[in-house]
Design an enzyme around this catalytic site. Structure first.
Site: not given
Length: 167
Positions: A73, A87
């Site tokens: 992620h 992110h």
């Protein structure tokens, strides 16, 4: 012909500015507008975000991959002396990498047009998570003199969106 003068190997010059690029097609927003207090209140650092229109995520800087999170992620990058965290999504660590196909590895050199990951936006939304792509300068207090976004609104991945000026 003889060359009597040897050229010295020089240390690479660290740039005093880092150009920022949109990591996805979509709407560029200020970090304060991200629907997560950790990011919006800059607890991890200053930056910006893009609400993606599709799942192709590219590097927001020219630099090197320093970290690929096991859950895919997030990816850490280094550009000059600036540490950048890319992110993907909000609270997506809990998805254990399922909606992500990371296409980079640690120590890989990247340009801003290189694809970092493919993100299945529908799968993220099905888990009731937001898809914002957040770009954070994690060592900004130490190395940033100033930071400016020169673009807001709709952007295309790879489009220049701002600059970070280093100390």
């Amino acid at each position: 012909m003889f060359n009597f003068f040897k050229k010295k190997e020089q240390e690479p010059v660290k740039s005093k500015e880092v150009t920022l690029y949109a990591p996805a097609d979509g709407e560029l927003i200020k970090i304060e507008e991200v629907n997560d207090l950790v990011f919006a209140e800059k607890m991890m650092g200053d930056g910006f975000a893009v609400k993606p229109a599709n799942g192709t995520i590219t590097s927001p800087v020219d630099g090197e991959v320093t970290t690929v999170f096991p859950t895919q992620h997030a990816v850490g990058l280094l550009s000059s002396s600036l540490e950048v965290l890319l992110h993907m999504g909000i609270d997506t660590v809990s998805l254990d990498g399922k909606p992500f196909t990371t296409q980079v590895k640690e120590k890989q050199k990247l340009s801003h047009n290189d694809v970092v990951s493919k993100m299945d936006l529908a799968a993220v939304k099905a888990e009731e998570k937001e898809t914002d792509i957040v770009v954070i300068f994690t060592n900004g207090d130490e190395v940033i003199k100033s930071f400016e976004l020169t673009k807001t609104g709709m952007v295309s991945k790879g489009e220049e969106v701002g600059k970070v000026f280093l100390k």
